[in-house]
Design an enzyme around this catalytic site. Structure first.
Site, mmCIF file in Angstrom:
data_model
loop_
_atom_site.group_PDB
_atom_site.id
_atom_site.type_symbol
_atom_site.label_atom_id
_atom_site.label_comp_id
_atom_site.label_asym_id
_atom_site.label_seq_id
_atom_site.Cartn_x
_atom_site.Cartn_y
_atom_site.Cartn_z
ATOM 1 N N GLU A 26 13.514 11.287 11.891
ATOM 2 C CA GLU A 26 13.788 11.990 13.142
ATOM 3 C C GLU A 26 12.512 12.243 13.947
ATOM 4 O O GLU A 26 12.583 12.684 15.088
ATOM 5 C CB GLU A 26 14.485 13.328 12.858
ATOM 6 C CG GLU A 26 15.819 13.184 12.142
ATOM 7 C CD GLU A 26 16.823 12.383 12.949
ATOM 8 O OE1 GLU A 26 16.944 12.624 14.173
ATOM 9 O OE2 GLU A 26 17.485 11.510 12.364
ATOM 10 N N CYS A 27 11.352 11.954 13.364
ATOM 11 C CA CYS A 27 10.058 12.253 13.985
ATOM 12 C C CYS A 27 9.466 10.986 14.601
ATOM 13 O O CYS A 27 9.249 9.986 13.907
ATOM 14 C CB CYS A 27 9.114 12.821 12.929
ATOM 15 S SG CYS A 27 7.406 13.016 13.471
ATOM 16 N N GLY A 28 9.178 11.024 15.909
ATOM 17 C CA GLY A 28 8.604 9.873 16.591
ATOM 18 C C GLY A 28 7.252 9.465 16.022
ATOM 19 O O GLY A 28 6.967 8.273 15.877
#
Length: 153
Positions: A26-28
């Site tokens: 979920e983390c860019g």
């Protein structure tokens, strides 16, 4: 490869290499780091640490090997940091690690383990310093920033 070797001296990885990324899809930043590792021709072991958190002893070892303190690894944004009172400077390292064990979302990401070291890869391009191979092509981060494969010397 010797630790003093710089990235300009690295070539495309020919032999298998063991890289582990503690990843949150979920983390860019975490997605960018994973893509950059793959862009160097390496398929890492991906540990989705929110599903499979590291054991306490491993977390302590990772913090130490990365040259960090538990507080430096704490993530505030999008976590129960404030609710748990983790900003209290009187909290011990053990208390902070206890909080990370109880709430893995508090572990900042991505942590990358390579034969060249352990690093919290923020910003994402900092992963280049611990990859035993260079990028095989320019990399475009999710925000559009271009990371050049070749480093000007």
């Amino acid at each position: 490869m010797m630790a003093g070797t710089n990235e300009a001296d690295r070539t495309t990885q020919a032999e298998p290499v063991d890289i582990v990324i503690y990843h949150n899809p979920e983390c860019g930043t975490s997605r960018n780091v994973l893509a950059m590792i793959r862009g160097a021709g390496i398929e890492p072991h991906v540990v989705e640490y929110l599903k499979t958190p590291p054991a306490r002893a491993l977390l302590v070892q990772l913090i130490s090997r990365a040259g960090l303190t538990p507080r430096a690894l704490l993530r505030e944004k999008g976590t129960p940091y404030v609710e748990l009172g983790l900003g209290d400077s009187e909290l011990t390292d053990d208390a902070l690690i206890d909080a990370m064990m109880a709430h893995p979302i508090l572990i900042n990401r991505p942590l990358v383990v390579s034969p060249l070291g352990v690093r919290l890869c923020r910003p994402s391009e900092s992963v280049r310093g611990i990859l035993p191979a260079r990028l095989t092509h320019d990399f475009i981060k999710e925000d559009g920033e271009v990371i050049r494969a070749a480093i000007a010397t």
